[in-house]
Motif scaffolding. Structure first.
Motif, PDB file in Angstrom:
ATOM      1  N   UNK A  72       0.827  -1.197   0.000  1.00 19.05           N
ATOM      2  CA  UNK A  72       0.000   0.000   0.000  1.00 19.05           C
ATOM      3  C   UNK A  72       0.868   1.256   0.000  1.00 19.05           C
ATOM      4  N   UNK A  73       2.001   1.146   0.713  1.00 21.74           N
ATOM      5  CA  UNK A  73       2.934   2.270   0.771  1.00 21.74           C
ATOM      6  C   UNK A  73       3.423   2.641  -0.645  1.00 21.74           C
ATOM      7  N   UNK A  74       3.719   1.606  -1.434  1.00 25.03           N
ATOM      8  CA  UNK A  74       4.212   1.876  -2.792  1.00 25.03           C
ATOM      9  C   UNK A  74       3.117   2.448  -3.687  1.00 25.03           C
ATOM     10  N   UNK A  75       1.885   2.055  -3.420  1.00 23.04           N
ATOM     11  CA  UNK A  75       0.778   2.636  -4.173  1.00 23.04           C
ATOM     12  C   UNK A  75       0.681   4.133  -3.892  1.00 23.04           C
ATOM     13  N   UNK A  76       0.766   4.472  -2.585  1.00 23.79           N
ATOM     14  CA  UNK A  76       0.726   5.887  -2.215  1.00 23.79           C
ATOM     15  C   UNK A  76       1.875   6.660  -2.849  1.00 23.79           C
ATOM     16  N   UNK A  77       3.048   6.038  -2.765  1.00 20.06           N
ATOM     17  CA  UNK A  77       4.246   6.663  -3.299  1.00 20.06           C
ATOM     18  C   UNK A  77       4.078   6.943  -4.790  1.00 20.06           C
ATOM     19  N   UNK A  78       3.469   6.000  -5.459  1.00 22.61           N
ATOM     20  CA  UNK A  78       3.256   6.117  -6.900  1.00 22.61           C
ATOM     21  C   UNK A  78       2.356   7.308  -7.212  1.00 22.61           C
ATOM     22  N   UNK A  79       1.280   7.416  -6.451  1.00 27.03           N
ATOM     23  CA  UNK A  79       0.349   8.502  -6.707  1.00 27.03           C
ATOM     24  C   UNK A  79       0.969   9.849  -6.329  1.00 27.03           C
ATOM     25  N   UNK A  80       1.703   9.851  -5.205  1.00 24.41           N
ATOM     26  CA  UNK A  80       2.363  11.095  -4.788  1.00 24.41           C
ATOM     27  C   UNK A  80       3.384  11.555  -5.815  1.00 24.41           C
ATOM     28  N   UNK A  81       4.004  10.580  -6.482  1.00 27.54           N
ATOM     29  CA  UNK A  81       5.026  10.927  -7.475  1.00 27.54           C
ATOM     30  C   UNK A  81       4.388  11.312  -8.804  1.00 27.54           C
ATOM     31  N   UNK A  82       3.061  11.373  -8.826  1.00 26.56           N
ATOM     32  CA  UNK A  82       2.364  11.748 -10.051  1.00 26.56           C
ATOM     33  C   UNK A  82       2.544  10.739 -11.176  1.00 26.56           C
ATOM     34  N   UNK A  83       2.764   9.498 -10.771  1.00 26.07           N
ATOM     35  CA  UNK A  83       2.924   8.437 -11.771  1.00 26.07           C
ATOM     36  C   UNK A  83       1.561   7.782 -11.963  1.00 26.07           C
ATOM     37  N   UNK A  84       1.041   7.876 -13.172  1.00 26.28           N
ATOM     38  CA  UNK A  84      -0.322   7.407 -13.402  1.00 26.28           C
ATOM     39  C   UNK A  84      -0.390   5.883 -13.485  1.00 26.28           C
ATOM     40  N   UNK A  85      -1.304   5.280 -12.721  1.00 29.30           N
ATOM     41  CA  UNK A  85      -1.485   3.824 -12.790  1.00 29.30           C
ATOM     42  C   UNK A  85      -2.033   3.429 -14.164  1.00 29.30           C
ATOM     43  N   UNK A  86      -1.819   2.191 -14.550  1.00 29.53           N
ATOM     44  CA  UNK A  86      -2.382   1.710 -15.823  1.00 29.53           C
ATOM     45  C   UNK A  86      -3.187   0.428 -15.603  1.00 29.53           C
ATOM     46  N   UNK A  87      -3.519  -0.260 -16.673  1.00 24.30           N
ATOM     47  CA  UNK A  87      -4.387  -1.432 -16.528  1.00 24.30           C
ATOM     48  C   UNK A  87      -3.703  -2.560 -15.757  1.00 24.30           C
ATOM     49  N   UNK A  88      -2.368  -2.617 -15.824  1.00 18.00           N
ATOM     50  CA  UNK A  88      -1.663  -3.657 -15.059  1.00 18.00           C
ATOM     51  C   UNK A  88      -1.797  -3.362 -13.567  1.00 18.00           C
ATOM     52  N   UNK A  89      -1.727  -2.060 -13.219  1.00 15.77           N
ATOM     53  CA  UNK A  89      -1.914  -1.672 -11.822  1.00 15.77           C
ATOM     54  C   UNK A  89      -3.268  -2.175 -11.323  1.00 15.77           C
ATOM     55  N   UNK A  90      -4.276  -2.028 -12.172  1.00 18.69           N
ATOM     56  CA  UNK A  90      -5.626  -2.478 -11.807  1.00 18.69           C
ATOM     57  C   UNK A  90      -5.624  -3.940 -11.383  1.00 18.69           C
ATOM     58  N   UNK A  91      -5.027  -4.777 -12.237  1.00 15.76           N
ATOM     59  CA  UNK A  91      -4.991  -6.215 -11.955  1.00 15.76           C
ATOM     60  C   UNK A  91      -4.297  -6.475 -10.619  1.00 15.76           C
ATOM     61  N   UNK A  92      -3.179  -5.800 -10.412  1.00 22.48           N
ATOM     62  CA  UNK A  92      -2.400  -6.025  -9.199  1.00 22.48           C
ATOM     63  C   UNK A  92      -3.180  -5.544  -7.973  1.00 22.48           C
ATOM     64  N   UNK A  93      -3.833  -4.380  -8.123  1.00 20.52           N
ATOM     65  CA  UNK A  93      -4.588  -3.828  -6.993  1.00 20.52           C
ATOM     66  C   UNK A  93      -5.771  -4.717  -6.641  1.00 20.52           C
ATOM     67  N   UNK A  94      -6.308  -5.337  -7.664  1.00 20.87           N
ATOM     68  CA  UNK A  94      -7.391  -6.288  -7.452  1.00 20.87           C
ATOM     69  C   UNK A  94      -6.941  -7.365  -6.480  1.00 20.87           C
ATOM     70  N   UNK A  95      -5.752  -7.888  -6.784  1.00 22.61           N
ATOM     71  CA  UNK A  95      -5.173  -8.929  -5.942  1.00 22.61           C
ATOM     72  C   UNK A  95      -4.916  -8.394  -4.539  1.00 22.61           C
ATOM     73  N   UNK A  96      -4.313  -7.194  -4.476  1.00 21.86           N
ATOM     74  CA  UNK A  96      -4.003  -6.587  -3.182  1.00 21.86           C
ATOM     75  C   UNK A  96      -5.280  -6.379  -2.371  1.00 21.86           C
ATOM     76  N   UNK A  97      -6.333  -5.908  -3.046  1.00 25.98           N
ATOM     77  CA  UNK A  97      -7.610  -5.667  -2.359  1.00 25.98           C
ATOM     78  C   UNK A  97      -8.152  -6.937  -1.731  1.00 25.98           C
ATOM     79  N   UNK A  98      -8.104  -8.021  -2.498  1.00 29.84           N
ATOM     80  CA  UNK A  98      -8.613  -9.296  -1.980  1.00 29.84           C
ATOM     81  C   UNK A  98      -7.799  -9.758  -0.777  1.00 29.84           C
TER      82      UNK A  98
END
Length: 568
Positions: free
Chosen positions: A516-542
């Motif tokens: 989750x920390x890296x997700x925050x870091x990514x957004x703070x760095x203004x790095x836009x997530x893509x469709x691969x991020x979606x798949x990974x976050x799906x897994x993380x969410x579960x």
DNA sequence: ATAGGGTTAG
């Protein structure tokens, strides 16, 4: 052996020439001889000047030793030599190509402070390096400065910007800039179109890509093999091979497309012949025994020992750069892993059967997973006695074998590459590290990193990402984190691939908070997530759901236990 | 002297 001795000018020309050729050894030995001559003759007519040092700094940068070049540069300044425009240009471009953007910007500042005026080409190099280091904000700032200082942007500038925006997850901005320039009818050339066509292909928008190629033709830009390659690979990835004819209709000018298609038909006919299948799952590098086998590819143990060993530098108060003298004295310099320049690219010759076409079709077969077709193509080339394949060919072949686990075959490709004196470039090493990771030899992957940094080599973002993935998948999370930080402190910003990888390996290891920390870091760095991020976050969410459930039931069973450490 | 095709994440 006695040889005609050069005068200063003669030495100068030769050092410069060997330097441009990338022959560090030859350049350094001439430098050594030049110094000896000047001390023997005692005349001041022979001696290294700033031009000599420019040539030497240039060749150091070319062979991927920017670190050494910077040491020489510091000593040179201290010795009272006056750097000229070339010195600055050579150093800055060397730093940009090896992603040392902090050094590049520092020297750029010094240059301006000393009254030298940067031109368009220098700005272009800086912009390209900044964008390849994934620093979009800095690149935009740099472009603004360029405009403010009245340095005219060129086609190259905009091509670098558009490509950089695409690669930095700013595709919309890239398209906007392209459309704006096109409307104005300025600063758009065949390369611009090619860059945009490739992006459309990457996004799977083949219809738009073909339309753009058509427009390109109408505007009188010739559609070259690079553009056609992007399209053909795009068609194949989507299983739309029938679009070949469409392309034929759209690209009327010249005979490139008919040639490519005829060539394709010819190759496919020869491919019908039976082929040898020598696939197996033997490791690319023997997993038993020492590391020597891989290390012989990556530079021998002795090379590294030599690189680390500190030869005492004789004190010469008259020397402009003791470090350069030291380099020239070294009898067996460690061979750098790869030079700055990428593997050579062959010019497209539309009327002949050439290596570029081979490479295009190789990519197509490989992207389709047609390894046997690709192998056969390789065989045909061997039968024809074509030995000057580019590293592009070898890299593609190797990459596909590695992906499928055919390590022995991949090893064969590497060997043949060596036999044919084809220089490995950074992409070659990226593939090797990928192979090591897939074989579960992530330990070797970090050894490669060690060796690279010790030899003063450079790593690009793909290599960092490949390494992070390799060690992360091997559950070496500490090393993955270390690499991630190493990348940042070396001036390369993590990109969407790096963040996705960090989130993924941490989730898989059950370190949900870290993920989750890296997700925050990514957004703070203004790095836009893509469709691969979606798949990974799906897994993380579960996984987070599961852990919440576990915790909840734990609390239910033991109501006295206070759960103050619940994740947000 | 500077830019585009191959190599990285699900």
């Amino acid at each position: 052996m006695k040889r005609f001795k050069f005068d200063t000018w003669g030495y100068h020309i030769c050092i410069h020439g060997f330097g441009c050729w990338g022959d560090l050894d030859a350049a350094l030995s001439l430098f050594k001889e030049m110094k000896e001559q000047s001390s023997v003759s005692g005349s001041s007519s022979i001696g290294p000047d700033i031009c000599t040092f420019n040539s030497l700094i240039h060749v150091l940068c070319l062979v991927g030793r920017a670190k050494d070049a910077l040491i020489v540069w510091d000593e040179l300044k201290a010795s009272g030599h006056e750097p000229d425009n070339s010195t600055y240009r050579i150093l800055i471009q060397g730093c940009c190509k090896s992603y040392r953007m902090d050094d590049a910007m520092r020297i750029f500042g010094e240059m301006q402070y000393n009254g030298f005026v940067p031109d368009t080409i220098l700005y272009n190099s800086l912009l390209d390096g900044t964008l390849k280091a994934r620093k979009v904000t800095e690149a935009c700032q740099l472009f603004e400065n360029m405009v403010q200082e009245g340095v005219r942007a060129s086609c190259w500038t905009y091509n670098i910007l558009i490509d950089g925006l695409f690669r930095n997850g700013r595709a919309e901005a890239g398209f906007t800039l392209f459309c704006y320039l096109k409307k104005k009818g300025q600063f758009v050339d065949a390369i611009t179109f090619s860059i945009v066509v490739l992006q459309l292909c990457r996004e799977g928008k083949l219809e738009g890509a073909v339309k753009l190629v058509e427009e390109m033709e109408t505007r009188g830009f010739s559609v070259d093999l690079v553009t056609i390659s992007s399209l053909l690979i795009g068609f194949h990835k989507q299983g739309r091979w029938d679009w070949k004819e469409k392309l034929m209709k759209h690209v009327r000018e010249g005979n490139l497309v008919p040639n490519v298609l005829r060539w394709n038909a010819g190759v496919e006919a020869s491919l019908k012949r039976p082929q040898s299948k020598d696939k197996d799952y033997t490791p690319m590098f023997p997993s038993k025994g020492s590391f020597l086998d891989i290390m012989s590819m990556v530079g021998s143990e002795e090379d590294v020992a030599r690189a680390e060993e500190v030869t005492p530098i004789e004190d010469d108060p008259w020397s402009s750069s003791p470090y350069m003298d030291h380099l020239a004295e070294q009898s067996n310099r460690p061979k750098p892993l790869f030079a700055l320049a990428r593997g050579q690219r062959v010019e497209a010759k539309p009327d002949s059967f050439d290596i570029d076409m081979m490479n295009t079709f190789l990519s197509i077969y490989l992207s389709k997973g047609d390894l046997s077709l690709a192998c056969k193509l390789f065989e045909i080339f061997n039968e024809m006695g074509v030995t000057d394949l580019t590293s592009y060919t070898y890299n593609s072949m190797m990459s596909s074998f590695v992906k499928k686990g055919y390590f022995k075959t991949a090893r064969g490709v590497v060997d043949q590459m060596g036999e044919n004196f084809c220089e490995a470039d950074i992409a070659t090493y990226n593939v090797i590290i990928q192979g090591l990771g897939k074989m579960g030899r992530a330990d070797l992957a970090s050894t490669v990193l060690d060796r690279l940094t010790k030899q003063g080599g450079y790593l690009d973002i793909v290599m960092y990402n490949t390494l992070i993935n390799a060690v992360g998948k091997a559950n070496r999370l500490d090393e993955a984190t270390q690499l991630f930080d190493h990348m940042k402190s070396n001036g390369i910003n993590p990109d969407v691939v790096s963040y996705n990888t960090m989130i993924e390996v941490n989730s898989k290891a059950g370190k949900l908070k870290e993920a989750y920390k890296y997700l925050r870091m990514m957004l703070d760095a203004n790095c836009l997530p893509n469709h691969v991020t979606d798949t990974i976050l799906d897994y993380l969410g579960k996984e987070m759901e599961k852990s919440r459930f576990k915790k909840a039931s734990f609390v239910r069973n033991k109501p006295n236990n206070d759960s103050s450490s619940s994740p947000s």
